[in-house]
Scaffold this active site. Structure first.
Site, short mmCIF file in Angstrom:
data_model
loop_
_atom_site.label_atom_id
_atom_site.label_comp_id
_atom_site.label_asym_id
_atom_site.label_seq_id
_atom_site.Cartn_x
_atom_site.Cartn_y
_atom_site.Cartn_z
N PHE A 290 0.83 -1.20 0.00
CA PHE A 290 0.00 0.00 0.00
C PHE A 290 0.86 1.26 0.00
O PHE A 290 1.80 1.37 0.79
CB PHE A 290 -0.90 0.05 1.25
CG PHE A 290 -2.16 -0.75 1.12
CD1 PHE A 290 -3.33 -0.17 0.65
CD2 PHE A 290 -2.19 -2.08 1.48
CE1 PHE A 290 -4.49 -0.90 0.53
CE2 PHE A 290 -3.35 -2.83 1.37
CZ PHE A 290 -4.50 -2.23 0.89
N ASP A 291 0.50 2.16 -0.87
CA ASP A 291 0.96 3.53 -0.70
C ASP A 291 0.30 4.06 0.57
O ASP A 291 -0.76 3.58 0.97
CB ASP A 291 0.54 4.36 -1.92
CG ASP A 291 0.81 5.83 -1.75
OD1 ASP A 291 1.96 6.19 -1.44
OD2 ASP A 291 -0.13 6.63 -1.90
N LEU A 292 0.92 5.04 1.21
CA LEU A 292 0.36 5.54 2.48
C LEU A 292 -0.47 6.81 2.29
O LEU A 292 -1.66 6.84 2.58
CB LEU A 292 1.50 5.79 3.47
CG LEU A 292 1.06 6.13 4.90
CD1 LEU A 292 0.29 4.98 5.53
CD2 LEU A 292 2.29 6.47 5.75
N ASP A 293 0.18 7.86 1.79
CA ASP A 293 -0.49 9.17 1.72
C ASP A 293 -1.50 9.24 0.59
O ASP A 293 -1.20 8.92 -0.57
CB ASP A 293 0.55 10.28 1.57
CG ASP A 293 1.36 10.46 2.84
OD1 ASP A 293 0.75 10.43 3.93
OD2 ASP A 293 2.59 10.60 2.76
N ASP B 146 -2.65 5.68 -5.12
CA ASP B 146 -3.44 6.72 -5.79
C ASP B 146 -2.69 7.39 -6.94
O ASP B 146 -3.31 8.10 -7.73
CB ASP B 146 -3.86 7.80 -4.78
CG ASP B 146 -2.67 8.62 -4.28
OD1 ASP B 146 -1.74 8.02 -3.68
OD2 ASP B 146 -2.66 9.85 -4.48
#
Length: 236
Positions: free
Chosen positions: A8-11, A183
């Protein structure tokens, strides 16, 4: 579901960075003595910050320079006699405390951790990202956190994805069992394409894909991720 490693990307994927960013910026400016309507200043800061992050991802500026330079340019452009190094320190301290979850993040991480391994891969500042994850309540579902700062390379560089894959603990790494959810087309999805793994584009704004990046699937909300991955497995 065929996937067993969920990156997962975080931001702006699990954490609402835009909300945290604005809260932290306003708090920082207040501590430096600036009051009133800070929205125009914040918008200028955002544009400068974005340009510097793009430069960092292209390898033309270091993260240490970025952290201070974004404030220096903002202050110089507005004739403000403020210390950019102090602003950077205050901002990063605040950022780790002003954590806002994206809707569905907790339930998604819990669900995927029950059937595989969840890892975070982020271009953000190493110690700040760890503190934000700890503050978010997600830490118990996350197996590892890979940062570009620890790796020395940033998304979409394949070397960062290789670094992240080596941190997986549950089983030997297999590309066909790995997916990234993020995203950003230019970092998360393009990086996945280059590394040869599946990708799920989190696109809550319904933006058009005018890039060369090709997501394996696309969702508007995090509660759509598991059904999308199941459908992807059926189509394989």
């Amino acid at each position: 579901m065929k996937h067993r490693l969920f990156l997962f990307d975080l931001d702006d994927t699990l954490l609402d960075f835009k909300a945290s960013e604005q809260l932290s910026f306003v708090r920082t400016m207040g501590e430096l003595g600036l009051q009133g309507d800070l929205e125009p200043l914040f918008q200028q800061y955002q544009a400068i910050n974005l340009a510097l992050w793009r430069a960092f991802e292209a390898g033309s500026v270091s993260k240490e320079v970025l952290k201070v330079e974004r404030f220096r340019r903002t202050f110089v452009g507005n004739g403000l006699d403020l210390d950019p190094a102090k602003a950077s320190s205050l901002y990063l301290e605040s950022l780790s405390e002003t954590v806002v979850l994206v809707d569905g993040a907790q339930a998604l991480c819990e669900s995927l951790a029950a059937c595989g391994e969840v890892g975070i891969i982020t271009n953000g500042v190493h110690h700040i990202q760890h503190r934000r994850i700890a503050s978010s309540g997600l830490k118990g579902h996350i197996s590892f956190v890979a940062t570009s700062e620890a790796c020395g390379h940033a998304k979409p560089d394949s070397r960062f994805f290789e670094f992240s894959a080596r941190m997986a603990r549950a089983r030997p790494f297999a590309r066909h069992e790995t997916v990234i959810v993020g995203d950003r087309l230019d970092a998360d999805i393009l990086g996945a394409n280059r590394f040869g793994i599946d990708s799920c584009w989190f696109n809550p704004g319904g933006l058009a894909n005018d890039s060369l990046a090709l997501p394996s699937c696309e969702v508007r909300a995090l509660d759509q991720v598991v059904p999308a991955l199941r459908q992807l497995a059926l189509a394989a």
